[in-house]
Design a protein around this motif. Sequence first.
Motif, short mmCIF file in Angstrom:
data_model
loop_
_atom_site.label_atom_id
_atom_site.label_comp_id
_atom_site.label_asym_id
_atom_site.label_seq_id
_atom_site.Cartn_x
_atom_site.Cartn_y
_atom_site.Cartn_z
N GLY A 121 0.78 -1.22 0.00
CA GLY A 121 0.00 0.00 0.00
C GLY A 121 0.81 1.27 0.00
N LEU A 122 2.15 1.17 0.00
CA LEU A 122 2.98 2.36 0.00
C LEU A 122 3.13 2.92 -1.40
CD1 LEU A 122 5.89 1.25 2.36
CD2 LEU A 122 3.82 2.48 2.95
N ILE A 123 3.39 4.22 -1.48
CA ILE A 123 3.64 4.85 -2.76
C ILE A 123 5.14 4.77 -3.03
CG2 ILE A 123 3.49 6.99 -4.08
CD1 ILE A 123 1.19 7.80 -2.23
N PRO A 124 5.58 3.99 -3.99
CA PRO A 124 7.00 3.79 -4.19
C PRO A 124 7.72 5.10 -4.51
CG PRO A 124 5.73 2.23 -5.47
CD PRO A 124 4.77 3.25 -4.95
N ALA A 125 8.84 5.27 -3.87
CA ALA A 125 9.77 6.36 -4.14
C ALA A 125 9.22 7.75 -3.82
CB ALA A 125 10.25 6.32 -5.60
N ARG A 126 8.00 7.84 -3.35
CA ARG A 126 7.47 9.16 -3.03
C ARG A 126 7.90 9.58 -1.63
NH1 ARG A 126 4.92 11.21 -7.01
NH2 ARG A 126 4.53 13.12 -5.83
N MET A 127 8.07 10.86 -1.47
CA MET A 127 8.50 11.43 -0.21
C MET A 127 7.54 12.53 0.21
SD MET A 127 12.10 13.30 0.60
CE MET A 127 11.87 15.00 1.09
N LEU A 128 7.32 12.66 1.50
CA LEU A 128 6.48 13.72 2.04
C LEU A 128 7.35 14.70 2.83
CD1 LEU A 128 3.56 14.81 2.56
CD2 LEU A 128 3.65 13.56 4.73
N VAL A 129 7.16 15.97 2.56
CA VAL A 129 7.79 17.02 3.36
C VAL A 129 6.71 17.65 4.23
CG1 VAL A 129 8.96 19.25 3.33
CG2 VAL A 129 9.60 17.49 1.69
#
Length: 212
Positions: A16-24
């Motif tokens: 369920g994770l969004i690959p390679a995405r990052m949250l600031v």
Amino acid sequence: MAAPADSADDPSHGDGLIPARMLVVACGALAREVLALKALNGLDHVDLACLPAQLHNSPQDIPAAVRATIRANRDKYRRIAVAYADCGTGGYLDRVLAEEGVSRIPGAHCYAFFAGPESFQALEEERLGSFYLTDFLARHFRTMVIEPLGLDRHPELREVYFAHYTRLVYLAQTDDPALDKAARAAAAELGLPFEKRSTGYGLLGDFLTAAA
């Protein structure tokens, strides 16, 4: 939201994770700057979650708000970074981030990371009693400074609050004549000499690109 090409065959990786995405997770006062740096550096995989800039009027509430945002998004992102300095939390934000395993931009406040630590220290040593503005504060001077201090209702309090300030220093992230004018007007309203130092985005750009 499309998955990166290297994970197109398994967009969720089964978890369920969004690959390679990052949250600031950022202070709302940095929203324009983070979005500008995203565009400038092609950081299309970076998402932004902003907390209200008004939290700076109650910095004791910042750590809990940051923790809640991290926990609300931990299952959606593989990486989370925090675009807050200590911001008056007395080290408590760092304790929260250590517990959550998340890093933040270094510095005591945004003035220091925009100017750079050495340049900011030089400003402090150059003259005591500097009142600082950023682009955000120049843009929102009335709602972030005048109204919270009650100076719109009791202008006589200016002499109490600012008796020991010796100048207003505008740390400019952009070259915007309208913001220059607003910052000069703020200095005049406080009865302080005006100075401008162009900082650009300072350490914020390096922090975002390194974290991404």
